[in-house]
Each structure stands twice: as structure tokens, then as C-alpha cells.
Design an enzyme around this catalytic site. Structure first.
Site, PDB file in Angstrom:
ATOM      1  N   ASN A 283      -1.774   2.326   5.677  1.00 49.00           N
ATOM      2  CA  ASN A 283      -0.782   0.966   5.915  1.00 49.00           C
ATOM      3  C   ASN A 283      -0.689   0.580   7.288  1.00 49.00           C
ATOM      4  O   ASN A 283       0.071   0.674   8.061  1.00 49.00           O
ATOM      5  CB  ASN A 283       0.526   1.346   5.928  1.00 49.00           C
ATOM      6  CG  ASN A 283       0.386   2.113   4.085  1.00 49.00           C
ATOM      7  OD1 ASN A 283      -0.784   2.376   3.068  1.00 49.00           O
ATOM      8  ND2 ASN A 283       1.574   2.657   3.480  1.00 49.00           N
ATOM      9  N   GLY A 284      -0.276  -1.509   6.850  1.00 52.69           N
ATOM     10  CA  GLY A 284       0.575  -2.070   7.942  1.00 52.69           C
ATOM     11  C   GLY A 284      -1.175  -2.558   8.539  1.00 52.69           C
ATOM     12  O   GLY A 284      -2.059  -2.692   7.766  1.00 52.69           O
TER      13      GLY A 284
ATOM     14  N   GLU B 223      19.765 -17.393 -13.947  1.00 53.24           N
ATOM     15  CA  GLU B 223      18.701 -16.259 -13.803  1.00 53.24           C
ATOM     16  C   GLU B 223      18.984 -14.813 -14.003  1.00 53.24           C
ATOM     17  O   GLU B 223      19.519 -14.135 -15.857  1.00 53.24           O
ATOM     18  CB  GLU B 223      17.775 -15.936 -13.263  1.00 53.24           C
ATOM     19  CG  GLU B 223      16.704 -16.456 -13.076  1.00 53.24           C
ATOM     20  CD  GLU B 223      15.935 -16.796 -12.176  1.00 53.24           C
ATOM     21  OE1 GLU B 223      13.935 -16.412 -12.620  1.00 53.24           O
ATOM     22  OE2 GLU B 223      16.301 -16.274 -10.801  1.00 53.24           O
TER      23      GLU B 223
ATOM     24  N   CYS C 203       0.596  -1.258  -0.249  1.00 56.60           N
ATOM     25  CA  CYS C 203      -0.020   0.429   0.227  1.00 56.60           C
ATOM     26  C   CYS C 203       0.661   1.247  -0.190  1.00 56.60           C
ATOM     27  O   CYS C 203       2.343   1.242  -0.403  1.00 56.60           O
ATOM     28  CB  CYS C 203      -0.865  -0.405   1.182  1.00 56.60           C
ATOM     29  SG  CYS C 203      -1.698  -1.086   1.490  1.00 56.60           S
TER      30      CYS C 203
ATOM     31  N   TRP D 255      -2.957  -2.060  -1.669  1.00 58.08           N
ATOM     32  CA  TRP D 255      -2.665  -3.855  -2.076  1.00 58.08           C
ATOM     33  C   TRP D 255      -3.315  -4.707  -1.412  1.00 58.08           C
ATOM     34  O   TRP D 255      -3.236  -4.486   0.057  1.00 58.08           O
ATOM     35  CB  TRP D 255      -1.031  -3.805  -1.893  1.00 58.08           C
ATOM     36  CG  TRP D 255      -0.075  -5.351  -1.705  1.00 58.08           C
ATOM     37  CD1 TRP D 255      -0.225  -5.859  -0.434  1.00 58.08           C
ATOM     38  CD2 TRP D 255       0.362  -5.484  -3.197  1.00 58.08           C
ATOM     39  NE1 TRP D 255       0.145  -6.994  -1.473  1.00 58.08           N
ATOM     40  CE2 TRP D 255       0.619  -7.125  -2.545  1.00 58.08           C
ATOM     41  CE3 TRP D 255       0.465  -5.676  -4.214  1.00 58.08           C
ATOM     42  CZ2 TRP D 255       1.320  -7.558  -3.417  1.00 58.08           C
ATOM     43  CZ3 TRP D 255       0.659  -6.604  -5.424  1.00 58.08           C
ATOM     44  CH2 TRP D 255       1.266  -7.641  -5.003  1.00 58.08           C
TER      45      TRP D 255
ATOM     46  N   GLU E 142      18.143 -23.554  -5.777  1.00 57.89           N
ATOM     47  CA  GLU E 142      17.632 -22.141  -5.905  1.00 57.89           C
ATOM     48  C   GLU E 142      18.521 -20.966  -5.992  1.00 57.89           C
ATOM     49  O   GLU E 142      18.374 -19.645  -7.026  1.00 57.89           O
ATOM     50  CB  GLU E 142      16.467 -21.732  -4.453  1.00 57.89           C
ATOM     51  CG  GLU E 142      15.896 -20.502  -4.446  1.00 57.89           C
ATOM     52  CD  GLU E 142      15.956 -19.400  -5.685  1.00 57.89           C
ATOM     53  OE1 GLU E 142      15.248 -20.309  -6.554  1.00 57.89           O
ATOM     54  OE2 GLU E 142      15.623 -18.638  -5.426  1.00 57.89           O
TER      55      GLU E 142
ATOM     56  N   LYS F 200      19.472 -18.363  -9.371  1.00 58.71           N
ATOM     57  CA  LYS F 200      19.308 -17.361  -9.528  1.00 58.71           C
ATOM     58  C   LYS F 200      20.654 -16.909  -9.886  1.00 58.71           C
ATOM     59  O   LYS F 200      20.850 -15.682 -10.612  1.00 58.71           O
ATOM     60  CB  LYS F 200      19.710 -16.800  -8.083  1.00 58.71           C
ATOM     61  CG  LYS F 200      18.722 -16.403  -6.612  1.00 58.71           C
ATOM     62  CD  LYS F 200      18.004 -15.428  -6.830  1.00 58.71           C
ATOM     63  CE  LYS F 200      16.632 -15.968  -8.325  1.00 58.71           C
ATOM     64  NZ  LYS F 200      15.819 -16.554  -7.584  1.00 58.71           N
TER      65      LYS F 200
ATOM     66  N   LYS G 198       8.884 -11.688 -15.383  1.00 60.14           N
ATOM     67  CA  LYS G 198       8.227 -11.350 -13.739  1.00 60.14           C
ATOM     68  C   LYS G 198       7.200 -12.601 -13.658  1.00 60.14           C
ATOM     69  O   LYS G 198       6.806 -13.189 -12.288  1.00 60.14           O
ATOM     70  CB  LYS G 198       7.916 -10.335 -13.356  1.00 60.14           C
ATOM     71  CG  LYS G 198       7.669  -9.974 -11.871  1.00 60.14           C
ATOM     72  CD  LYS G 198       9.042 -10.735 -11.436  1.00 60.14           C
ATOM     73  CE  LYS G 198       8.485 -10.521 -10.390  1.00 60.14           C
ATOM     74  NZ  LYS G 198       9.811 -11.270  -8.630  1.00 60.14           N
TER      75      LYS G 198
ATOM     76  N   HIS H 164      27.705 -38.895  -9.493  1.00 55.84           N
ATOM     77  CA  HIS H 164      27.302 -39.875 -10.427  1.00 55.84           C
ATOM     78  C   HIS H 164      27.130 -38.561 -11.633  1.00 55.84           C
ATOM     79  O   HIS H 164      26.152 -39.222 -13.027  1.00 55.84           O
ATOM     80  CB  HIS H 164      25.701 -40.088 -10.450  1.00 55.84           C
ATOM     81  CG  HIS H 164      26.175 -41.033  -9.247  1.00 55.84           C
ATOM     82  ND1 HIS H 164      26.066 -42.226  -8.813  1.00 55.84           N
ATOM     83  CD2 HIS H 164      24.718 -41.155  -8.376  1.00 55.84           C
ATOM     84  CE1 HIS H 164      26.569 -42.618  -8.248  1.00 55.84           C
ATOM     85  NE2 HIS H 164      25.335 -41.922  -7.020  1.00 55.84           N
TER      86      HIS H 164
ATOM     87  N   ARG I  17       5.312  -0.101  -6.464  1.00 59.92           N
ATOM     88  CA  ARG I  17       4.730  -0.511  -5.585  1.00 59.92           C
ATOM     89  C   ARG I  17       3.564  -1.519  -5.528  1.00 59.92           C
ATOM     90  O   ARG I  17       3.697  -2.680  -5.175  1.00 59.92           O
ATOM     91  CB  ARG I  17       4.420  -0.120  -3.751  1.00 59.92           C
ATOM     92  CG  ARG I  17       5.449   1.258  -4.119  1.00 59.92           C
ATOM     93  CD  ARG I  17       4.547   2.317  -2.756  1.00 59.92           C
ATOM     94  NE  ARG I  17       4.783   1.869  -1.224  1.00 59.92           N
ATOM     95  CZ  ARG I  17       5.228   1.658  -1.244  1.00 59.92           C
ATOM     96  NH1 ARG I  17       6.264   1.901  -0.742  1.00 59.92           N
ATOM     97  NH2 ARG I  17       5.309   1.291   0.610  1.00 59.92           N
TER      98      ARG I  17
HETATM   99  C1  G6P Z   1       9.339 -16.415 -13.653  1.00 60.40           C
HETATM  100  C2  G6P Z   1      10.081 -16.277 -12.783  1.00 60.40           C
HETATM  101  C3  G6P Z   1      10.540 -16.392 -11.521  1.00 60.40           C
HETATM  102  C4  G6P Z   1       9.686 -17.060 -11.103  1.00 60.40           C
HETATM  103  C5  G6P Z   1       8.283 -18.172 -11.628  1.00 60.40           C
HETATM  104  C6  G6P Z   1       6.718 -18.500 -11.324  1.00 60.40           C
HETATM  105  O1  G6P Z   1      10.221 -17.880 -14.451  1.00 60.40           O
HETATM  106  O2  G6P Z   1      10.947 -15.195 -13.348  1.00 60.40           O
HETATM  107  O3  G6P Z   1      11.347 -15.826 -11.054  1.00 60.40           O
HETATM  108  O4  G6P Z   1       9.931 -17.756 -10.321  1.00 60.40           O
HETATM  109  O5  G6P Z   1       7.534 -17.337 -12.425  1.00 60.40           O
HETATM  110  O6  G6P Z   1       5.916 -17.474 -10.405  1.00 60.40           O
HETATM  111  P1  G6P Z   1       5.007 -17.261  -9.975  1.00 60.40           P
HETATM  112  O7  G6P Z   1       4.414 -15.563  -9.923  1.00 60.40           O
HETATM  113  O8  G6P Z   1       3.924 -18.033 -10.276  1.00 60.40           O
HETATM  114  O9  G6P Z   1       6.143 -17.799  -8.683  1.00 60.40           O
END
Ligand code: G6P
Length: 626
Positions: free
Chosen positions: A100-101, A506, A2, A74, A499, A503, A621, A522, A27
Site C-alpha cells: 500500500n502506498g 444533503e 488498497c 485500488w 458547497e 452539505k 453516492k 437582490h 474500502r
Molecule cells: C451525487 C452525490 C454527490 C456528488 C455528485 C457528483 O449527487 O451524492 O455527493 O457530488 O453525485 O458525483 P461525482 O462522482 O461525479 O463527483
């Protein structure tokens, strides 16, 4: 998350507020609203969707009022709708506020106020505040002929003070009152609020980005402080009504920088936000497990509590980073809740022939709540009669709406394409679900309390790791020659290896593979040659020794080793080339803290290469296509 903006001065408030709302758009939000005092009335307009929808509603109307408040919402309590949008008012439309909060005890306060005949129009926690202030502000019973009122008649500021004394939770607030139309009252506890000091005008906002174009003179309110602002000046006091003198600071951020809270990238800002958003995700939830409550249940799962007791199998469907949080969830749910759990790429699930029935819960984990593959998987599961659940960040998103029940992760909007804070808040929900489902089954209350207590420590532990960012930056630079990385971990930290590799892939466009340490021999071991870097996630846990053996195998072949290890582990420093220490915690909770150095490592590695880490090439995204 928010956003708040408020204006008082000599200019028309509405255009300034609308422009401020636009600055807050980045935001993320799902509705917006505005209130302005004009001709002894408060005019309020709200719209679901973008600020432009609100602007369209205002149309050609020319509001002359010079005092107003506005908000981008939000959703957290109640879906996005005009009713739930801010500003919220009291029964008589005298008092309006933006908030907000989260007001944690809003249900209790609402019940008390309803008994006093207050009428609520929204499902929000925020509206309670407007009524609470009204309760103190309205004329005493004797003069109103209102038998239900026993107190009241306090001035505006005192009414706010009294109301805030009863509130438990967090707030950034801006409030106006038709009966004292020359002032705005603002208050802060846990949600940022900045007072911008212009020439004959004041602009209040939750975020400097809405202030920078008006003035560079600001006062940052601290928790427990409030201010009464008129067009001529302001007075800041604390919650005990004692005047506080505050320093005026200079904003030296550009508009772009201010949106990033002073960080060079959203990704770094979001990494650093993790202690705060994890605390948000725990607030009002983790307490259930620490209290004497026998079988605590999370609010969003309450309607299906009985069904959850009958669940015999869980299938988690997700994509990308959300899939990896699901893998951590699998370890937790099986070890502590005793429920057989599978994790599946959503994109695969829909093309398999999954065997589902009413005793299976299919859980979608998604930051956006809009990922096409995850949505399709959930629809498939629903068709087959499974119970569908969501762990979703965006309230009101399609997955949040289409699943039978769920829990929001409350991490606020994540703007950096590479997911960071969404991941750790997904882990928060998975731990809470493990506790809840575990308590419905075999888990003892002693065990659930122990885990819940340690979970509460996560923000503090993460803060400690964030303080090492300079050290991590140095290590990332040292390895900037690398074209490949191997990330290795076992058990709870196997998903973290995956993960970590994702990262860096990406945002730095280097090849990286995540592997279970035991599986390394293996195949991937064939890659190891002089200087090939491997990142080992190797805390002192039940698989520590096994990890060390893997490390020795790489060392023997000339590979370089960066270890994420437990503070005080000297042995590892003898084998690894570089060590990043993380504090000791329960094994199941190590992913919260082992992932942080990997996020920072990937970030600094990408930045050193000169890439736009917030918008990596080819990635989106939210992937709303198959
Ligand atoms: C896209 C984004 C990733 C994300 C994935 C799943 O590939 O680039 O960062 O983890 O989607 O998105 P979600 O909104 O379903 O978590």
C-alpha cells in the site's frame, strides 16, 4: 484504498485471507490477489473485480499452505488488471509482496533494475520493490554465474532493509520468500499496518477490520518500523535493524467501528482524512513546481502537453460537489493561468448547443467517474472535436477511460454520500493544473513557487482546524432550532458558500441557500427576520470589506451571524454572534480551509438531529442514471 492482509500460523491461510479481504472490501478496490507458500512453491492467484471473483478462481482447490499474503487494489499506477494486481513477484518467483502506498522514485529504480536484466510484468510502482529485494537477496555473481550481479546473497530480512533504504515514498508492506518459507516480513512508512497477535498465529492487516474477528491483541507499527514474523513469534526492529520493543494494545472496536477507523461515521472519518489525502495528492507532483524545472507537466497530461499550450478556452462540466470545486477552479484558472473558463452543470451542457472546437478543453470533474450526466457531457464534447480531460478519483472508471487525458485525485474511496475529501483533493488538482497551464503561459516561476509552497501547507492548516471540531459541534447545536440557513461568500469563497449550503441540505434536510454576498440584497435579504442564521465566509482577503457590509445589513435586520474569519480578526467578533477562525493563507487557497468548518458544521448539525449522515435519504453516492 488498497488493503493488506497476511497470515502465518497453524491454520490453512487461504480461507482466512479471503475472509480478511472481504472485510476490507468496504474500502473500495478494483482487483484482488493472494499468494500462499505451499510445497516449497509460492502459488499466486489474482482477479479483477470483487473478492468473489478471486474466490471463484480458487474454486474447489484446497490449499494447505499456512503462510500467505493478500491484497485488494485500488489502482493508482496502471489500470485494474490481473497483471497490475498484487501480490507482485520478482523474476524468479521467489519473493512476493503486497504494497500500500506510492513509491515515488519507482521510475528511476525500475530503469536501474532493467539494466540489471530484471523483467517487469506490470505497470505498477510496487513491482519494483520485489525486484529490488531480489537484487539484494539473490546469490552473489560468483555462485550464480550472473555477471550482472555485483552484490547480493543477503538474507531475506537484510535484503528488505537494504531495498527500503533506496526507496522514496510511502509503504505498508507484507513480503514472503520461497527460500525462507517460515516467515513474513512487514514494513511501514506512511501506510498503516497492524500486527494482530492470536493464539499460535499472527494476522497482519492495513486496517483493524480484518483483524478484529481473530484477536483483540494488536501492535501498531510506526513509520520506519518492520517486523519479522514466524508461527512462533515476532521481532520488531527499525529500519536501522535495531530491535524495538512495542506495547501490545487492545482493540476495543466492533467490526463496524473498525471500518470507520474508530469514528462514528464515514463522513467524519473522511473529513479527518483530508490532511492525509491532500498530502497524497501533492506527493510527487507539487515538487515539479518547486524545482528549477522550467515548464513542469503532470504525468497524466504529458502526452497532450503540446495541445494544452494551444488551449484558448476551458469548460468544466460536473455535478453536485464536483461542480462547486469546478467553480473554484474557474477563479483560479482565469486569475493565474489567464485562460477563459466556464463551469457548467453537466446535465445542462448536454442539452445546450455548446460552441466547441479543438482549442477548447472540456474538463470533467467527478469523484466516481461514473456520473451519467458528466459522462454524457464528455461524450458530447468529444463528438464536437474538443479535447476532453478528467479530474477523477476512481482509477479505471468510465470517465477516466474515455477522456483524452487527466489527473487522478487520489483521495481513496469516499463512502459517506456527502462528498468531503473528494472535494478538497479536486481542489488540489485544480491548483496544480492552474500552475502548470499558468507556467505554459504568463505565470512567473516565482509566482508558481509561492503558490506551490503554500499549497504544501494545506494539510497542516487543515489539521489545525480539525482540532476545533468540539467548538464547531457546540455552535452547530446552538443553531439546531434553525429551519433555514443562508451561506454567503465572495470570490473564491462564493463556491464554498454554495458547497456549505449543499452539505447541510444533503445530510440535515434543512433548507439552505448559498449566495454571493453581493447578490444577497437582490432577493434573499427578504428572508431575514429575527434569529434567521447566516453563515458568512469572510476571511481577510481582497473582498473582506464588502463582506462586512453584507454582514451589517443582516445584523440590522435581527439576523444571526456565524462568521468563518481569519485568526486575529477582532473586528468581526463585534458583529458576528459566533466566529470560527481559520488561519491566513493565499486568497486562492482559502477554499481548502474555509470549507472544513462548514463540513464539520453540517455533520454535527445532522447528527444532532439524529439522521443517518452517511446515507442521507433520497441521495446516491454515484448517480449513473440521467
Ligand atoms: C451525487 C452525490 C454527490 C456528488 C455528485 C457528483 O449527487 O451524492 O455527493 O457530488 O453525485 O458525483 P461525482 O462522482 O461525479 O463527483
Amino acid at each position: 484504498m488498497c488493503g493488506i492482509i497476511a497470515y502465518i500460523g497453524k491454520q490453512k491461510a487461504v480461507p482466512i485471507l479471503l475472509e480478511g479481504l472481504k472485510q476490507l472490501e468496504y474500502r473500495g478496490y478494483d482487483s484482488a490477489g493472494i499468494s500462499v507458500i505451499q510445497n516449497e512453491k509460492i502459488i499466486t492467484l489474482k482477479a479483477v473485480g470483487k473478492v468473489v471473483e478471486l474466490q471463484n478462481k480458487i474454486g474447489a482447490q484446497d490449499f494447505l499452505g499456512k503462510i500467505g499474503i493478500a491484497h485488494t487494489r485500488w489502482a493508482t499506477h496502471g489500470k485494474p488488471s490481473d497483471r497490475n494486481s498484487h501480490p507482485h513477484g520478482d523474476c524468479e518467483s521467489n519473493i512476493f509482496l503486497v504494497h500500500n502506498g506510492i513509491i515515488e522514485n519507482y521510475q528511476d529504480l525500475k530503469k536501474i533494475l532493467q539494466k540489471k536484466k530484471h523483467k517487469f510484468v506490470s505497470e505498477t510502482d510496487s513491482e519494483v520493490l520485489a525486484h529490488l529485494i531480489e537484487e539484494f537477496n539473490k546469490k552473489p555473481a560468483s555462485t550464480r554465474g550472473d555477471a550482472s550481479s555485483t552484490r547480493g546473497g543477503l538474507d531475506f530480512k537484510k535484503s528488505v532493509l537494504e531495498a527500503l533504504k533506496l526507496v522514496r515514498g510511502t509503504y505498508g508492506l507484507a513480503i514472503i520468500n520461497k527460500n525462507e518459507p517460515d516467515k513474513i516480513i512487514i514494513a511501514r512508512n506512511g501506510s498503516p499496518l497492524i500486527l494482530g497477535i492470536g493464539k499460535d498465529e499472527f494476522i497482519v492487516a492495513s486496517d483493524a477490520s480484518a483483524i478484529v474477528r481473530h484477536t483483540d491483541k494488536v501492535i501498531y507499527l510506526d513509520d520506519g518500523e518492520m517486523a519479522q514474523i514466524s508461527a512462533d513469534g515476532f521481532e520488531i526492529s527499525n529500519i536501522k535493524n535495531k530491535i524495538v520493543s512495542k506495547e501490545i494494545s487492545k482493540l476495543n472496536w466492533t467490526l463496524e467501528e473498525s471500518k470507520k477507523g474508530g469514528f462514528p461515521h464515514f463522513m467524519l472519518k473522511e473529513i479527518f482524512e483530508q490532511p492525509e489525502v491532500i498530502a497524497n495528492g501533492l506527493r510527487g507532483r507539487v515538487e515539479h513546481f518547486l524545482s528549477e524545472d522550467n515548464f513542469p507537466i503532470l504525468g497524466g497530461l504529458r502526452p497532450i502537453e503540446k495541445k494544452l499550450r494551444r488551449i484558448k478556452k476551458i469548460i468544466i462540466v460536473a455535478c453536485g460537489t464536483s461542480y462547486y470545486s469546478g467553480l473554484v477552479g474557474e477563479y483560479m484558472l482565469e486569475e493565474y493561468a489567464g485562460i477563459p473558463t466556464e463551469v457548467e452543470y453537466a446535465s445542462e451542457f448536454r442539452y445546450r448547443k455548446p460552441i466547441l472546437d479543438s482549442s477548447t478543453a472540456v474538463v470533467a470533474i467527478s469523484q466516481s467517474g461514473e456520473t451519467a450526466d458528466t459522462l454524457a457531457a464528455i461524450r458530447e464534447a468529444k463528438n464536437k472535436g474538443a479535447l476532453t480531460l478528467g479530474i477523477v478519483n476512481v482509477v479505471g472508471s468510465t470517465i477516466a477511460r474515455e477522456t483524452d487525458a487527466g489527473t487522478h485525485t487520489l483521495s481513496g474511496p469516499e463512502i459517506g454520500v456527502a462528498s468531503t475529501k473528494a472535494f478538497t483533493t479536486q481542489l488540489v488538482v485544480l491548483v496544480l493544473w492552474t500552475l502548470m497551464l499558468g507556467r505554459q503561459r504568463d505565470m512567473s516561476s516565482v509566482m508558481s513557487k509561492r503558490i506551490a509552497q503554500e499549497l504544501k501547507n494545506m494539510p497542516k492548516l487543515i489539521e489545525g482546524i480539525l482540532k476545533k471540531s468540539k467548538e464547531i459541534k457546540k455552535i452547530a447545536k446552538k443553531y439546531s432550532y434553525a429551519k433555514d440557513f443562508l451561506y454567503l461568500g465572495r470570490k473564491y469563497n462564493f463556491p464554498i458558500a454554495l458547497e456549505g449550503a449543499l452539505k447541510i441540505k444533503e445530510i440535515s434536510y434543512v433548507h439552505a441557500e448559498g449566495y454571493a454576498t453581493g447578490e444577497m440584497k437582490h432577493g434573499p435579504i427578504a428572508l431575514i427576520e429575527e434569529n434567521f442564521p447566516s453563515i458568512f465566509i469572510c476571511p481577510k482577503d481582497s473582498v473582506y470589506e464588502k463582506n462586512i457590509s453584507g454582514m451589517q445589513e443582516i445584523k440590522a435586520r435581527g439576523g444571526k451571524i456565524i462568521a468563518i474569519a481569519t485568526t486575529g480578526d477582532k473586528e468581526i467578533a463585534r458583529i458576528a454572534d459566533d466566529v470560527i477562525y481559520i488561519p491566513k493563507t493565499l486568497e486562492m487557497l482559502t477554499p481548502f480551509i474555509s470549507v472544513i468548518p462548514l463540513q464539520l458544521f453540517a455533520y454535527y448539525f445532522g447528527v444532532a438531529k439524529g439522521y443517518d449522515v452517511d446515507k442521507p435519504r433520497n441521495l446516491a453516492k454515484s448517480v449513473t442514471v440521467e
